[in-house]
Design a protein around this motif. Structure first.
Motif, mmCIF file in Angstrom:
data_model
loop_
_atom_site.group_PDB
_atom_site.id
_atom_site.type_symbol
_atom_site.label_atom_id
_atom_site.label_comp_id
_atom_site.label_asym_id
_atom_site.label_seq_id
_atom_site.Cartn_x
_atom_site.Cartn_y
_atom_site.Cartn_z
ATOM 1 N N GLY A 14 0.818 -1.209 0.000
ATOM 2 C CA GLY A 14 0.000 0.000 0.000
ATOM 3 C C GLY A 14 0.851 1.259 0.000
ATOM 4 O O GLY A 14 0.570 2.215 -0.725
ATOM 5 N N GLN A 15 1.909 1.275 0.811
ATOM 6 C CA GLN A 15 2.822 2.420 0.833
ATOM 7 C C GLN A 15 3.513 2.579 -0.516
ATOM 8 O O GLN A 15 3.692 3.690 -1.005
ATOM 9 N N PHE A 16 3.906 1.467 -1.118
ATOM 10 C CA PHE A 16 4.537 1.517 -2.432
ATOM 11 C C PHE A 16 3.609 2.159 -3.455
ATOM 12 O O PHE A 16 4.039 3.004 -4.244
ATOM 13 N N LEU A 17 2.347 1.768 -3.460
ATOM 14 C CA LEU A 17 1.401 2.323 -4.429
ATOM 15 C C LEU A 17 1.250 3.829 -4.257
ATOM 16 O O LEU A 17 1.192 4.569 -5.243
ATOM 17 N N LYS A 18 1.215 4.301 -3.025
ATOM 18 C CA LYS A 18 1.117 5.739 -2.763
ATOM 19 C C LYS A 18 2.427 6.441 -3.127
ATOM 20 O O LYS A 18 2.416 7.470 -3.787
ATOM 21 N N PHE A 19 3.553 5.887 -2.700
ATOM 22 C CA PHE A 19 4.859 6.495 -2.931
ATOM 23 C C PHE A 19 5.168 6.616 -4.421
ATOM 24 O O PHE A 19 5.756 7.596 -4.866
ATOM 25 N N SER A 20 4.759 5.621 -5.197
ATOM 26 C CA SER A 20 5.046 5.632 -6.632
ATOM 27 C C SER A 20 4.067 6.494 -7.419
ATOM 28 O O SER A 20 4.240 6.683 -8.615
ATOM 29 N N GLY A 21 3.026 7.015 -6.752
ATOM 30 C CA GLY A 21 2.075 7.900 -7.420
ATOM 31 C C GLY A 21 0.953 7.183 -8.149
ATOM 32 O O GLY A 21 0.201 7.804 -8.891
ATOM 33 N N LEU A 22 0.819 5.882 -7.940
ATOM 34 C CA LEU A 22 -0.236 5.134 -8.617
ATOM 35 C C LEU A 22 -1.603 5.376 -7.974
ATOM 36 O O LEU A 22 -2.626 5.231 -8.638
ATOM 37 N N TYR A 24 -3.583 8.008 -4.712
ATOM 38 C CA TYR A 24 -3.378 9.240 -3.960
ATOM 39 C C TYR A 24 -3.659 9.123 -2.474
ATOM 40 O O TYR A 24 -3.189 9.927 -1.691
ATOM 41 N N SER A 25 -4.434 8.115 -2.086
ATOM 42 C CA SER A 25 -4.727 7.956 -0.655
ATOM 43 C C SER A 25 -4.776 6.479 -0.300
ATOM 44 O O SER A 25 -4.992 5.614 -1.153
ATOM 45 N N GLY A 26 -4.596 6.216 0.988
ATOM 46 C CA GLY A 26 -4.625 4.843 1.461
ATOM 47 C C GLY A 26 -5.965 4.166 1.250
ATOM 48 O O GLY A 26 -6.046 2.951 1.113
ATOM 49 N N GLY A 27 -7.027 4.955 1.196
ATOM 50 C CA GLY A 27 -8.354 4.399 0.979
ATOM 51 C C GLY A 27 -8.546 3.792 -0.400
ATOM 52 O O GLY A 27 -9.464 3.008 -0.615
ATOM 53 N N GLU A 28 -7.683 4.139 -1.328
ATOM 54 C CA GLU A 28 -7.788 3.625 -2.701
ATOM 55 C C GLU A 28 -7.092 2.279 -2.884
ATOM 56 O O GLU A 28 -7.281 1.629 -3.911
ATOM 57 N N VAL A 29 -6.279 1.866 -1.917
ATOM 58 C CA VAL A 29 -5.445 0.675 -2.079
ATOM 59 C C VAL A 29 -6.268 -0.570 -2.371
ATOM 60 O O VAL A 29 -5.999 -1.294 -3.330
ATOM 61 N N LYS A 30 -7.269 -0.835 -1.554
ATOM 62 C CA LYS A 30 -8.058 -2.061 -1.708
ATOM 63 C C LYS A 30 -8.704 -2.136 -3.086
ATOM 64 O O LYS A 30 -8.632 -3.165 -3.762
ATOM 65 N N LYS A 46 -2.573 -9.559 -3.501
ATOM 66 C CA LYS A 46 -3.749 -8.718 -3.250
ATOM 67 C C LYS A 46 -3.739 -8.132 -1.849
ATOM 68 O O LYS A 46 -4.658 -7.426 -1.465
ATOM 69 N N ARG A 47 -2.692 -8.423 -1.049
ATOM 70 C CA ARG A 47 -2.613 -7.924 0.332
ATOM 71 C C ARG A 47 -1.905 -6.573 0.360
ATOM 72 O O ARG A 47 -0.743 -6.470 -0.011
ATOM 73 N N ARG A 48 -2.597 -5.551 0.820
ATOM 74 C CA ARG A 48 -1.990 -4.222 0.871
ATOM 75 C C ARG A 48 -0.874 -4.144 1.905
ATOM 76 O O ARG A 48 -0.008 -3.297 1.823
ATOM 77 N N GLY A 49 -0.866 -5.048 2.870
ATOM 78 C CA GLY A 49 0.152 -5.058 3.906
ATOM 79 C C GLY A 49 1.366 -5.901 3.571
ATOM 80 O O GLY A 49 2.265 -6.052 4.402
ATOM 81 N N LYS A 50 1.429 -6.455 2.367
ATOM 82 C CA LYS A 50 2.574 -7.273 1.954
ATOM 83 C C LYS A 50 3.854 -6.458 2.108
ATOM 84 O O LYS A 50 3.957 -5.343 1.622
ATOM 85 N N LYS A 51 4.849 -7.003 2.814
ATOM 86 C CA LYS A 51 6.111 -6.307 3.052
ATOM 87 C C LYS A 51 6.999 -6.383 1.812
ATOM 88 O O LYS A 51 7.180 -7.452 1.228
ATOM 89 N N LEU A 52 7.568 -5.250 1.441
ATOM 90 C CA LEU A 52 8.455 -5.161 0.292
ATOM 91 C C LEU A 52 9.838 -4.708 0.753
ATOM 92 O O LEU A 52 9.966 -3.878 1.650
ATOM 93 N N PHE A 53 10.863 -5.247 0.103
ATOM 94 C CA PHE A 53 12.247 -4.954 0.442
ATOM 95 C C PHE A 53 13.014 -4.534 -0.804
ATOM 96 O O PHE A 53 12.578 -4.796 -1.932
ATOM 97 N N SER A 54 14.172 -3.931 -0.597
ATOM 98 C CA SER A 54 15.037 -3.561 -1.706
ATOM 99 C C SER A 54 15.314 -4.795 -2.562
ATOM 100 O O SER A 54 15.587 -5.874 -2.033
#
Length: 73
Positions: A14-22, A24-30, A46-54
């Motif tokens: 979810g943070q990645f989607l917001k950070f990359s500009g895809l 605009y708000s956390g409410g749009e993630v789902k 499909k999990r917005r909480g999936k952890k992403l790493f470098s």
């Protein structure tokens, strides 16, 4: 492939989607995840909480993004 620089890890999908500009708000993630084909390291996600790493590769529809730490090259 688009490089996305992150300041620290892990971040959530979810943070990645917001950070990359895809989105605009956390409410749009789902909704975004329901309407788009999202893969993390070639596994459908499909999990917005999936952890992403470098080094992780996120593919959305036909576009690929690779995460890199800000101080990595």
């Amino acid at each position: 492939m688009v490089k996305i620089k992150i300041h620290s890890e892990p971040i959530t999908l979810g943070q990645f989607l917001k950070f990359s500009g895809l989105i605009y708000s956390g409410g749009e993630v789902k909704i975004y995840l329901e309407e788009n084909d999202v893969f993390v390291n070639e596994i459908s996600e499909k999990r917005r909480g999936k952890k992403l790493f470098s080094g992780d590769i996120v593919q959305i529809n036909d576009q690929k993004y690779v995460l890199t730490l800000e101080n990595d090259r």
